[in-house]
Design an enzyme around this catalytic site. Structure first.
Site, PDB file in Angstrom:
ATOM      1  N   GLU A 102      -3.875 -34.665  28.360  1.00 19.34           N
ATOM      2  CA  GLU A 102      -2.552 -34.188  28.760  1.00 19.34           C
ATOM      3  C   GLU A 102      -1.464 -34.587  27.765  1.00 19.34           C
ATOM      4  O   GLU A 102      -0.411 -33.962  27.690  1.00 19.34           O
ATOM      5  CB  GLU A 102      -2.195 -34.728  30.148  1.00 19.34           C
ATOM      6  CG  GLU A 102      -2.922 -34.055  31.294  1.00 19.34           C
ATOM      7  CD  GLU A 102      -2.458 -32.627  31.516  1.00 19.34           C
ATOM      8  OE1 GLU A 102      -1.242 -32.366  31.394  1.00 19.34           O
ATOM      9  OE2 GLU A 102      -3.312 -31.770  31.796  1.00 19.34           O
ATOM     10  N   GLU A 154       1.609 -20.073  28.883  1.00 22.48           N
ATOM     11  CA  GLU A 154       0.984 -21.290  28.355  1.00 22.48           C
ATOM     12  C   GLU A 154      -0.463 -21.010  28.016  1.00 22.48           C
ATOM     13  O   GLU A 154      -1.180 -20.369  28.778  1.00 22.48           O
ATOM     14  CB  GLU A 154       0.961 -22.416  29.411  1.00 22.48           C
ATOM     15  CG  GLU A 154       2.185 -23.242  29.565  1.00 22.48           C
ATOM     16  CD  GLU A 154       1.947 -24.385  30.561  1.00 22.48           C
ATOM     17  OE1 GLU A 154       0.801 -24.901  30.655  1.00 22.48           O
ATOM     18  OE2 GLU A 154       2.898 -24.757  31.259  1.00 22.48           O
ATOM     19  N   GLU A 190       3.550 -34.952  24.681  1.00 22.82           N
ATOM     20  CA  GLU A 190       4.464 -35.550  25.664  1.00 22.82           C
ATOM     21  C   GLU A 190       3.844 -36.876  26.108  1.00 22.82           C
ATOM     22  O   GLU A 190       2.974 -36.921  26.970  1.00 22.82           O
ATOM     23  CB  GLU A 190       4.670 -34.600  26.838  1.00 22.82           C
ATOM     24  CG  GLU A 190       5.375 -33.315  26.443  1.00 22.82           C
ATOM     25  CD  GLU A 190       5.529 -32.349  27.601  1.00 22.82           C
ATOM     26  OE1 GLU A 190       6.515 -32.467  28.363  1.00 22.82           O
ATOM     27  OE2 GLU A 190       4.647 -31.481  27.756  1.00 22.82           O
ATOM     28  N   LYS A 210       3.490 -38.185  29.893  1.00 22.88           N
ATOM     29  CA  LYS A 210       2.800 -37.395  30.914  1.00 22.88           C
ATOM     30  C   LYS A 210       1.690 -38.219  31.555  1.00 22.88           C
ATOM     31  O   LYS A 210       0.949 -38.931  30.869  1.00 22.88           O
ATOM     32  CB  LYS A 210       2.195 -36.130  30.291  1.00 22.88           C
ATOM     33  CG  LYS A 210       3.058 -34.900  30.429  1.00 22.88           C
ATOM     34  CD  LYS A 210       2.258 -33.663  30.096  1.00 22.88           C
ATOM     35  CE  LYS A 210       2.867 -32.448  30.748  1.00 22.88           C
ATOM     36  NZ  LYS A 210       2.079 -31.241  30.482  1.00 22.88           N
TER      37      LYS A 210
END
Length: 469
Positions: free
Chosen positions: A333, A270, A324, A327
């Site tokens: 995030e 990542e 996302e 999240k």
């Protein structure tokens, strides 16, 4: 037979490099991967995602689980697939070999080899969870999964690993001093011996974004975004680092070497940069995200590698394919996605096979993901602005020449070596970088020290590629 002048030969060499590079960009590249998280309620269907990926140079996808619909949708695409066993699966995988066999039978065998599953990651950032029970079960779980693969003749074809956060290191600056935290060393010795024996990669999550959040000076931002900067010299070995990514990865390399595991390869599981965040977050913006990811991709494509691992790019998975939206945590995030749910780009980093354009944008703050990109141009030359210091020009020169362009003409004996000045050499390299990387305005930025001109800077026998096309 007619002979070519040195300037004509230099131009032919440039054109050969340019078209070879352009052809390579049009293919999927195995070292460029993307993370496909699914903590969201608005993701497109797996088939649409598979079509999207096939239109890009992305060569690998990492899933955090083993979603059968996605794995099946990626069948016959050639895209490498990393699947994951969750932290919650570790106790059963560790205690019961039959559970590992069932996991492989359910998540690998129905799809392989049509779906190109290459790696299983058992757990995510387990060591830094500080859950001693889970930590003690991690290696037995990995062994049982490996044995299950071996039993169906997939040992060596599908590897087994686990993923770590950078917090497993207790020291990373300078990179040559990289060391694992003594708290984790006993567990790591067993894991690394397993990985050495089975040829699987050490997977790590480096995020220069977090480094910048803890040191938000402008020079640190340039260092984190692969933009021209003065560099940082490693006091241990004298190597000058020009970006944080290389420094972080080499710190991991040093830590592995210090434990005697020089043969274990590194995989970046990542890394990424958010394009939006809360008002109190330092660093998120469209420009910064585009700069980090675009320049990271250009760096990987250059095949320069890192100072401690030259000549080959580390397999790198960018976080993330989509936002996302479910999240928790700060707004950043939920703002790492390269693509939107409607399959359009959040911002362009040159991944499309129809528009291969790595980017070096300016760092003008903006948090609007819909801000239109500047229109590409196909004319002119990129040269330094008046009054730029030699130190900055040297940083520009080092940056351009470290990104895969041919700086041979400004070496001794080259057509553009004279005049032997930093200004002249930087001018040639900056222009060649601009011409090679797509002739976009952001490729002629160099931290706002460059400008496009219609005046040809060529001088006999030095020919600057460029002009109207």
């Amino acid at each position: 037979m007619a002979t070519l002048s040195q300037s004509q030969l230099s131009l032919l060499l440039f054109l050969s490099f340019f078209f070879t590079t352009a052809f390579n960009f049009a293919e999927s590249q195995s070292f460029i991967g993307v993370n496909y998280g699914q903590i969201a309620d608005n993701l497109p269907p797996p088939a649409a995602t598979a079509s999207l990926l096939r239109s890009t140079a992305i060569g690998k996808v990492r899933l955090y689980g083993a979603d059968g619909a996605i794995i099946k949708a990626l069948a016959n695409t050639g895209i490498g697939i990393v699947i994951g066993a969750a932290n919650g699966d570790i106790p059963s995988l560790a205690s019961d070999p039959n559970a590992a066999t069932q996991w492989v039978n359910s998540n690998v065998l129905p799809y392989y080899p049509a779906s190109n599953i290459t790696l299983i990651t058992v757990g995510n950032e387990v060591l830094t969870s500080m859950d001693q029970g889970l930590i003690s079960q991690l290696l037995p779980a990995m062994r049982n999964v490996q044995n299950a693969l071996n039993s169906v003749s997939l040992g060596g074809k599908v590897k087994v690993s686990t993923v770590h956060s950078m917090a497993v290191l207790t020291q990373s600056d300078p990179p040559s001093s990289g060391l694992f935290n003594p708290v984790f060393q006993d567990a790591l010795k067993g894991l690394l011996q397993f990985q050495k024996d089975n040829g699987s990669p050490f997977a790590i999550n480096p995020y220069p974004f977090f480094a910048y959040q803890s040191d938000s000076r402008p020079e640190t931002l340039a260092f984190c975004l692969f933009q021209p900067n003065a560099g940082r010299v490693d006091s241990g070995n004298g190597i000058k680092y020009l970006n944080m990514f290389d420094a972080q990865v080499d710190a991991v390399r040093s830590a592995l070497n210090s434990m005697g595991f020089k043969d274990v390869v590194i995989m970046v599981a990542e890394t990424g940069w958010p394009y939006r965040g809360d008002s109190n977050e330092v660093g998120p913006s469209v420009e910064n995200a585009r700069a980090y990811n675009g320049n990271l991709i250009a760096h990987l494509r250059s095949l320069v590698g890192t100072p401690l691992m030259p000549g080959k790019s580390v397999d790198t998975y960018i976080f993330a394919l989509y936002d996302e939206d479910l999240k928790p945590g700060p707004a950043s995030e939920r703002a790492f996605g390269l693509f939107k749910p409607d399959l359009t780009m959040t911002y362009d980093v040159g991944l499309s096979k129809t528009s291969q354009t790595p980017s070096t944008p300016s760092t003008t703050p903006s948090t609007n993901p819909s801000t239109p990109l500047p229109k590409p141009t196909a004319s002119g030359w990129c040269v330094p602005k008046n009054g730029v210091s030699d130190a900055q020009l040297q940083a520009n020169l080092d940056y351009a020449c470290s990104h895969g362009i041919d700086c041979g003409p400004i070496q001794p004996g080259g057509a553009c070596f004279d005049p032997n000045t930093v200004s002249s050499h930087a001018s040639y390299a900056m222009n060649l970088y601009y011409q090679t990387m797509g002739k976009n305005p952001w490729n002629c930025d160099f931290s706002q020290t460059a400008v496009l001109t219609s005046t040809n800077p060529s001088h006999n026998p030095c020919i600057y590629p460029g002009g109207s096309t």
